[in-house]
Design a protein around this motif. Structure first.
Motif, PDB file in Angstrom:
ATOM      1  N   VAL A   6      35.732  41.288  36.681  1.00  9.44           N
ATOM      2  CA  VAL A   6      35.428  40.624  37.954  1.00  9.44           C
ATOM      3  C   VAL A   6      36.725  40.106  38.576  1.00  9.44           C
ATOM      4  O   VAL A   6      36.924  40.231  39.791  1.00  9.44           O
ATOM      5  N   GLU A   7      37.601  39.567  37.757  1.00  9.80           N
ATOM      6  CA  GLU A   7      38.890  39.084  38.269  1.00  9.80           C
ATOM      7  C   GLU A   7      39.701  40.247  38.862  1.00  9.80           C
ATOM      8  O   GLU A   7      40.354  40.090  39.891  1.00  9.80           O
ATOM      9  N   LYS A  10      38.205  41.027  42.265  1.00 11.50           N
ATOM     10  CA  LYS A  10      38.585  40.002  43.251  1.00 11.50           C
ATOM     11  C   LYS A  10      40.028  40.198  43.701  1.00 11.50           C
ATOM     12  O   LYS A  10      40.337  40.122  44.891  1.00 11.50           O
ATOM     13  N   CYS A  13      40.276  43.139  46.048  1.00 17.74           N
ATOM     14  CA  CYS A  13      39.730  42.814  47.367  1.00 17.74           C
ATOM     15  C   CYS A  13      40.710  41.967  48.178  1.00 17.74           C
ATOM     16  O   CYS A  13      40.813  42.141  49.395  1.00 17.74           O
ATOM     17  N   ARG A  37      27.874  38.358  42.526  1.00 11.27           N
ATOM     18  CA  ARG A  37      28.785  37.473  41.795  1.00 11.27           C
ATOM     19  C   ARG A  37      30.090  37.276  42.576  1.00 11.27           C
ATOM     20  O   ARG A  37      30.603  36.168  42.682  1.00 11.27           O
ATOM     21  N   LEU A  38      30.627  38.369  43.119  1.00 12.95           N
ATOM     22  CA  LEU A  38      31.864  38.265  43.894  1.00 12.95           C
ATOM     23  C   LEU A  38      31.664  37.375  45.122  1.00 12.95           C
ATOM     24  O   LEU A  38      32.537  36.575  45.460  1.00 12.95           O
ATOM     25  N   GLU A  41      31.590  33.797  44.119  1.00 15.82           N
ATOM     26  CA  GLU A  41      32.892  33.315  43.654  1.00 15.82           C
ATOM     27  C   GLU A  41      33.933  33.328  44.770  1.00 15.82           C
ATOM     28  O   GLU A  41      35.124  33.257  44.509  1.00 15.82           O
ATOM     29  N   CYS A  43      34.587  35.683  47.284  1.00 14.48           N
ATOM     30  CA  CYS A  43      35.143  36.937  47.807  1.00 14.48           C
ATOM     31  C   CYS A  43      34.278  37.361  48.996  1.00 14.48           C
ATOM     32  O   CYS A  43      33.235  37.973  48.846  1.00 14.48           O
ATOM     33  N   MET A  46      34.854  42.579  50.810  1.00 10.50           N
ATOM     34  CA  MET A  46      35.051  43.382  49.617  1.00 10.50           C
ATOM     35  C   MET A  46      35.404  44.838  49.898  1.00 10.50           C
ATOM     36  O   MET A  46      36.300  45.374  49.304  1.00 10.50           O
TER      37      MET A  46
END
Length: 188
Positions: A6-7, A10, A13, A37-38, A41, A43, A46
């Motif tokens: 996920v990091e 991000k 993006c 989720r993004l 958090e 973001c 995307m």
């Protein structure tokens, strides 16, 4: 603890906001979860395109298959089709026949044959391993399934994934990331 995948998404993006970013996943639902989720958090832009190997292959080969009169076979057809094929096979002392009407048995046999096909095996390859009656019975069922696909003009997931055509949707400058938390089949 932060998920490294996920990091990575991000960071992609943020660093390349306008580039098309293809995320190859085992199922579409993972894409929906990752997208949500993004967003949660922080973001907010995307440009991610979540897809599966099967979706890409289907979009690439569907026109050619349809020109040949071959239709994609729905995945949901498999268990019922195998149950009918097994019940139609002449096998007075079959190992699977008495079990096929038990809940989940048709699905289990279907997943087994699907895994064989996604591994690139055919019924003839399985025949070389047919050293036990159960394997021989499975090989006959596998051969009946392949024959049924051919006579009905259907292509299952393995047929579609094994068709090698260029994927027109993905441009050379697009970023492509494969989901790291699964074991991909050889055809995928």
């Amino acid at each position: 603890m932060a998920d490294p995948f996920v990091e990575q998404l991000k960071r992609m993006c943020r660093e390349q906001p306008v580039a098309a970013k293809w995320i190859i996943l085992p199922t579409p639902s993972i894409g929906w979860t990752l997208g949500e989720r993004l967003l949660h958090e922080g973001c907010d832009w995307m440009n991610l395109r979540f897809t599966t190997p099967f979706q890409l292959a289907l979009e690439a080969c569907a026109p050619d298959l349809l020109d040949q009169g071959i239709l994609p076979c729905p995945d949901t057809l498999g268990p019922g089709l195998l149950q009918n094929l097994l019940l139609a096979m002449p096998q007075p002392d079959g190992h699977f026949r008495p079990l096929i009407t038990q809940p989940g048995m048709a699905q289990t046999l279907w997943k087994t044959l699907e895994e064989f096909r996604l591994a690139g095996l055919s019924s003839t390859a399985l025949f070389s391993l047919a050293f036990s009656p159960k394997i021989r019975e499975l090989q006959r069922l596998f051969a009946a399934y392949e024959l049924h696909l051919k006579t009905e003009g259907w292509a299952d997931r393995a047929d579609i994934l094994s068709t090698t055509l260029p994927i027109d949707q993905i441009e050379t400058e697009d970023l492509v990331v494969t989901y790291p938390y699964c074991c991909w089949t050889p055809l995928e």
